[in-house]
Each structure stands twice: as structure tokens, then as C-alpha cells.
Motif scaffolding. Structure first.
Motif, PDB file in Angstrom:
ATOM      1  N   SER A   1      -5.275   0.470  -7.477  1.00 24.95           N
ATOM      2  CA  SER A   1      -6.412   1.224  -6.971  1.00 24.95           C
ATOM      3  C   SER A   1      -5.899   2.521  -6.357  1.00 24.95           C
ATOM      4  CB  SER A   1      -7.161   0.396  -5.925  1.00 24.95           C
ATOM      5  OG  SER A   1      -8.354   1.045  -5.539  1.00 24.95           O
ATOM      6  N   GLN A   2      -6.675   3.582  -6.479  1.00 22.70           N
ATOM      7  CA  GLN A   2      -6.189   4.921  -6.135  1.00 22.70           C
ATOM      8  C   GLN A   2      -6.357   5.216  -4.645  1.00 22.70           C
ATOM      9  OE1 GLN A   2      -7.827   4.171  -8.930  1.00 22.70           O
ATOM     10  NE2 GLN A   2      -6.084   4.500 -10.268  1.00 22.70           N
ATOM     11  N   TRP A   3      -5.715   4.414  -3.829  1.00 19.55           N
ATOM     12  CA  TRP A   3      -5.668   4.658  -2.388  1.00 19.55           C
ATOM     13  C   TRP A   3      -4.442   3.969  -1.814  1.00 19.55           C
ATOM     14  CZ3 TRP A   3      -5.661   0.734   1.293  1.00 19.55           C
ATOM     15  CH2 TRP A   3      -6.009  -0.540   0.836  1.00 19.55           C
ATOM     16  N   GLU A   4      -3.958   4.471  -0.697  1.00 21.92           N
ATOM     17  CA  GLU A   4      -2.836   3.849  -0.011  1.00 21.92           C
ATOM     18  C   GLU A   4      -2.813   4.300   1.441  1.00 21.92           C
ATOM     19  OE1 GLU A   4       0.612   4.960  -2.182  1.00 21.92           O
ATOM     20  OE2 GLU A   4       0.471   7.097  -1.719  1.00 21.92           O
ATOM     21  N   ILE A   5      -2.345   3.402   2.296  1.00 20.01           N
ATOM     22  CA  ILE A   5      -2.175   3.687   3.717  1.00 20.01           C
ATOM     23  C   ILE A   5      -0.703   3.487   4.039  1.00 20.01           C
ATOM     24  CG2 ILE A   5      -2.796   3.017   6.064  1.00 20.01           C
ATOM     25  CD1 ILE A   5      -5.497   2.136   5.047  1.00 20.01           C
ATOM     26  N   LEU A   6      -0.045   4.560   4.446  1.00 24.81           N
ATOM     27  CA  LEU A   6       1.397   4.556   4.676  1.00 24.81           C
ATOM     28  C   LEU A   6       1.670   4.629   6.177  1.00 24.81           C
ATOM     29  CD1 LEU A   6       2.289   7.140   1.881  1.00 24.81           C
ATOM     30  CD2 LEU A   6       2.265   4.639   1.703  1.00 24.81           C
ATOM     31  N   ILE A   7       2.465   3.694   6.669  1.00 25.52           N
ATOM     32  CA  ILE A   7       2.764   3.593   8.094  1.00 25.52           C
ATOM     33  C   ILE A   7       4.126   4.233   8.374  1.00 25.52           C
ATOM     34  CG2 ILE A   7       2.960   2.051  10.062  1.00 25.52           C
ATOM     35  CD1 ILE A   7       0.212   2.083   8.673  1.00 25.52           C
ATOM     36  N   ILE A   8       4.141   5.145   9.333  1.00 26.85           N
ATOM     37  CA  ILE A   8       5.373   5.842   9.714  1.00 26.85           C
ATOM     38  C   ILE A   8       5.846   5.299  11.063  1.00 26.85           C
ATOM     39  CG2 ILE A   8       6.438   8.075  10.187  1.00 26.85           C
ATOM     40  CD1 ILE A   8       4.198   9.363   8.589  1.00 26.85           C
ATOM     41  N   LYS A   9       7.000   4.685  11.069  1.00 25.48           N
ATOM     42  CA  LYS A   9       7.593   4.223  12.322  1.00 25.48           C
ATOM     43  C   LYS A   9       8.341   5.389  12.979  1.00 25.48           C
ATOM     44  CE  LYS A   9       8.257  -0.444  10.483  1.00 25.48           C
ATOM     45  NZ  LYS A   9       9.249  -1.510  10.171  1.00 25.48           N
ATOM     46  N   ASN A  10       8.464   5.313  14.287  1.00 23.92           N
ATOM     47  CA  ASN A  10       9.217   6.330  15.039  1.00 23.92           C
ATOM     48  C   ASN A  10       8.685   7.739  14.774  1.00 23.92           C
ATOM     49  OD1 ASN A  10      10.913   4.252  15.964  1.00 23.92           O
ATOM     50  ND2 ASN A  10      12.270   4.481  14.203  1.00 23.92           N
TER      51      ASN A  10
ATOM     52  N   LYS B   1     -12.461  -1.063 -13.226  1.00 24.98           N
ATOM     53  CA  LYS B   1     -11.612  -2.042 -13.902  1.00 24.98           C
ATOM     54  C   LYS B   1     -10.954  -2.966 -12.876  1.00 24.98           C
ATOM     55  CE  LYS B   1      -7.250  -2.197 -16.485  1.00 24.98           C
ATOM     56  NZ  LYS B   1      -6.154  -1.352 -17.036  1.00 24.98           N
ATOM     57  N   ARG B   2     -10.971  -4.257 -13.160  1.00 20.52           N
ATOM     58  CA  ARG B   2     -10.284  -5.219 -12.295  1.00 20.52           C
ATOM     59  C   ARG B   2      -8.773  -5.094 -12.481  1.00 20.52           C
ATOM     60  NH1 ARG B   2     -14.678  -8.165 -14.296  1.00 20.52           N
ATOM     61  NH2 ARG B   2     -16.142  -8.860 -12.680  1.00 20.52           N
ATOM     62  N   ILE B   3      -8.042  -5.217 -11.388  1.00 20.12           N
ATOM     63  CA  ILE B   3      -6.589  -5.131 -11.431  1.00 20.12           C
ATOM     64  C   ILE B   3      -5.999  -6.291 -10.638  1.00 20.12           C
ATOM     65  CG2 ILE B   3      -6.534  -2.615 -11.670  1.00 20.12           C
ATOM     66  CD1 ILE B   3      -6.001  -2.457  -8.662  1.00 20.12           C
ATOM     67  N   ASN B   4      -4.706  -6.464 -10.768  1.00 21.22           N
ATOM     68  CA  ASN B   4      -3.998  -7.475  -9.978  1.00 21.22           C
ATOM     69  C   ASN B   4      -3.722  -6.880  -8.601  1.00 21.22           C
ATOM     70  OD1 ASN B   4      -2.554  -9.704  -9.146  1.00 21.22           O
ATOM     71  ND2 ASN B   4      -0.669  -9.086 -10.197  1.00 21.22           N
ATOM     72  N   PHE B   5      -4.713  -6.963  -7.729  1.00 18.75           N
ATOM     73  CA  PHE B   5      -4.648  -6.276  -6.447  1.00 18.75           C
ATOM     74  C   PHE B   5      -3.828  -7.062  -5.434  1.00 18.75           C
ATOM     75  CE2 PHE B   5      -6.255  -5.651  -2.131  1.00 18.75           C
ATOM     76  CZ  PHE B   5      -6.094  -4.280  -1.995  1.00 18.75           C
ATOM     77  N   LYS B   6      -2.937  -6.350  -4.762  1.00 25.93           N
ATOM     78  CA  LYS B   6      -2.176  -6.897  -3.643  1.00 25.93           C
ATOM     79  C   LYS B   6      -2.231  -5.882  -2.508  1.00 25.93           C
ATOM     80  CE  LYS B   6       1.108  -9.479  -6.517  1.00 25.93           C
ATOM     81  NZ  LYS B   6       2.545  -9.647  -6.869  1.00 25.93           N
ATOM     82  N   LEU B   7      -2.672  -6.324  -1.358  1.00 28.71           N
ATOM     83  CA  LEU B   7      -2.802  -5.414  -0.227  1.00 28.71           C
ATOM     84  C   LEU B   7      -1.455  -4.810   0.155  1.00 28.71           C
ATOM     85  CD1 LEU B   7      -4.658  -4.157   1.887  1.00 28.71           C
ATOM     86  CD2 LEU B   7      -4.262  -6.168   3.337  1.00 28.71           C
ATOM     87  N   GLU B   8      -0.368  -5.562  -0.050  1.00 33.73           N
ATOM     88  CA  GLU B   8       0.963  -5.065   0.306  1.00 33.73           C
ATOM     89  C   GLU B   8       1.345  -3.815  -0.492  1.00 33.73           C
ATOM     90  OE1 GLU B   8       0.249  -8.086  -0.615  1.00 33.73           O
ATOM     91  OE2 GLU B   8       0.425  -9.245   1.250  1.00 33.73           O
TER      92      GLU B   8
END
Length: 349
Positions: free
Chosen positions: A177-186, A130-137
Motif C-alpha cells: 500500500s502506498q503509505w509508510e510511517i517512519l520512526i526516527i530515533k534520537n 487490489k488486495r495485497i499481503n499486508f503487514k503493518l511492519e
């Protein structure tokens, strides 16, 4: 005596006859269902293409098993942790991901990783992309989870381990979409000399339907220029002759009956373990990929042999530490990816 024996044989015959009848009916129903649902699948594809423009296409048969529980359920998730040296800005990492992954096209001009911009839903009983309103942020962002999944600032490897179980079980939003990349500072990393350093931690969480774990590792290597070794998997011939392969067809009825018998077992071994639901357990300390690769090269064996030796050694240390006698033989199971599931970087096989 003879009367009792006759009664026992009659009762056994009746049970066998009933079981055989059930299996026969199951086979008939299976064939009948296949004949009905094959045209229905084609009908669903045609209707979706004509009347629902938000649907990209039907999920293929192999991947449909991963979509069985729906887009919200975290049934089969991959969680991968990566550490980058030093403080790397979020925008820099996001720009690399955008240019090296999201904007990549194949020879036909199609986006290679277009699946990253889709979700999926059910239409006429079938799973469709299914198409979604995708935003990389929304998918590539700073670690912002709260409550039991929150992390301190700065955080250590132990802090991350405490949330891994919850991350695996965290539900998804069907509008993303069923994925995410989470950035951990420090992110505090322990160096070989015993000191700690502040680095950048990355947690990748993705549903198996989007892409499998091995291909995520390859993608991370591509985005962040990581040169760690990666085990290679090759297909091997089964060793069966053509006649032997033909004979396997005659084994199918036995396999089906055996499977049917196991499904009817009502009393099975089970344990009510007093563990919390979000628990991550490790049998050994972290083993770097490089060590596995070096051991393979040094002894001239496969990666599977090295991994199995590590698992066996970890189990032996665990039993000895708990003062439990180490058995001479031990049966255990651990997952190994199949080569044919990883020939595509995107997993769109």
C-alpha cells in the motif's frame, strides 16, 4: 491596398473556421467517447467482480485522477513530520496505531481504514483497488532508507529537511500500500532556551490516493493524542441566484473554447533552473499551528487570512533580503484544501 486587406481577412476567416471546426469535432468526440466508455466502465466492474477476486472495487471517479500514473509513480505524495517528546519505543507506537486505526470498525462492522491494506492496479483500462499481503511492519517501521535518503544518528531538523524532496519523489512498490510511517530515533530538537533534546521523530509519507494531507494530520492527532489546533473549513454559499446558475450553462461553450485555445499554445514561458531535482525550499521559518490559531482568535479573522499574511510577509522579507524592490501588487498562488474533500477521516468520500 484593398487586395491586401481582402487577403488578410480571408486568411483570418480560414484560421477561425479551422479552429471552430476543431473545437466542434472535439465536442463530438468527447460526447461519443462518454457514450462508449460509460458502458465499458460498468463492464469492467462486472468482469472484475466475477473473474478477479483480488480486486476489491473500482477507484471512484474523483480519486481516479490520483491513480492516473499507476501505483509505482510518486506523482502526488504527502509528507508530514511530527515530533514526540522523549524516546518512544517503536513497538509502543505501532501498537497504538494498530489499536486506534487498523482495528477500528464502523457501525456495520467494516474496517474504517481498510484502504490502508490495499494497493491498486489497472484492469481493462480502469484503476481498481487490489488486495495485497499486508503487514503493518512493512509500513510502520524505523527509518531505514539508505544512500541519498539516509539520516545520521542522531539527526537534526536540517538533516530531515535535506531528504524531504527525495521522499516526495521516491517511487512506491506496487505490492505494498502506498503509505509508510517512519520512526526516527534520537531526533535532536532545538528548545526555546537554545538547548537541544533527544526526541522521537515521525515522518509520514503517503500517496494522495490513500488519504489526503489534512486527514493524515487528523489521524496523527488521534493516534498520538496531539492537541494542536487544526483550521476548520466551511462551505459558503456562492451568492448566485437560481437564474444566475442557469446562465452559467450558456458560458460553458466559451469556457471550452478558451481551454482548447490555451492547450494549443505552442510557445510558453519556461525556465531551465540550475536546481537539483530533490530540492525543498522554504520562504520562512517554521510557523507552528498554535501561532496561526492564536492570531486568528486575536484579530477575529479566518485561518486563510492569517496564512496569506504569513506568505506575503515571507515574500516581502525574501525580496528585501535580496535587495529586490517590493512591488505594490503581486500575484501568486498557493493551494488551499476544499471543505468537501475532508469530511471523511479516511478520505473515502
Amino acid at each position: 491596398m484593398y487586395s491586401y486587406l481582402s487577403f488578410g481577412l480571408t486568411k483570418s476567416f480560414i484560421k477561425t473556421f479551422i479552429f471552430g471546426t476543431q473545437v466542434f469535432l472535439e465536442v463530438v468526440i468527447t460526447v461519443f467517447t462518454a457514450l462508449i466508455f460509460s458502458p465499458l466502465r460498468l463492464f469492467a466492474i462486472v468482469v472484475a467482480k466475477c473473474f478477479n477476486k483480488d480486486l476489491v472495487g473500482i477507484v471512484n471517479v474523483r480519486d481516479s485522477r490520483e491513480a492516473f500514473c499507476g501505483p509505482k509513480t510518486a506523482d502526488v505524495n504527502n509528507v508530514i513530520c511530527v515530533t514526540l517528546e522523549g524516546a518512544v519505543p517503536l513497538e509502543r507506537l505501532r501498537t497504538l496505531f494498530q489499536s486506534r486505526i487498523m482495528e477500528v470498525k464502523d457501525l456495520n462492522g467494516n474496517f474504517v481504514y481498510d484502504r490502508f491494506t490495499w494497493s491498486w492496479t489497472f484492469f481493462l483500462g480502469y484503476a481498481f483497488w487490489k488486495r495485497i499481503n499486508f503487514k503493518l511492519e512493512d509500513h510502520f517501521r524505523s527509518y531505514d532508507l539508505t544512500h541519498e535518503l539516509s539520516l545520521p544518528n542522531p539527526c537534526s531538523e536540517k538533516d530531515v529537511e535535506n531528504v524531504l524532496g527525495g521522499l516526495c519523489a521516491k517511487p512506491w512498490s506496487p505490492e505494498r500500500s502506498q503509505w509508510e510511517i517512519l520512526i526516527i530515533k534520537n531526533y535532536l530538537s532545538l528548545e526555546s532556551d537554545g538547548n537541544t533534546s533527544l526526541n522521537t521523530g515521525i515522518i509520514i509519507r503517503a500517496n494522495q490516493l490513500i488519504m489526503d494531507g489534512r486527514n493524515w494530520v487528523q489521524l496523527v492527532r488521534k493516534v498520538f493524542d496531539i492537541t494542536s489546533p487544526l483550521p476548520t473549513f466551511k462551505n459558503k454559499k456562492s451568492g448566485r441566484s437560481r437564474f444566475g446558475k442557469i446562465l452559467l450553462w450558456f458560458k460553458l461553450p466559451f469556457d471550452y473554447i478558451e481551454m482548447s485555445r490555451e492547450l494549443r499554445i505552442e510557445n510558453q514561458f519556461a525556465a531551465d533552473l540550475p536546481f537539483p531535482p530533490n530540492l525543498a525550499v522554504g520562504l520562512s521559518n517554521f510557523v507552528p499551528d498554535k501561532d496561526i490559531h492564536d492570531l486568528r482568535s486575536a484579530f477575529g479573522v479566518s485561518h486563510a487570512v492569517v496564512v496569506q499574511s504569513i506568505v506575503l510577509g515571507a515574500l516581502q522579507n525574501l525580496l528585501e533580503g535580496a535587495q529586490i524592490p517590493v512591488p505594490e501588487e503581486l500575484t501568486f498562488v498557493y493551494p488551499v484544501p476544499q471543505p468537501r474533500e475532508h469530511w471523511s477521516d479516511t478520505g473515502n468520500n
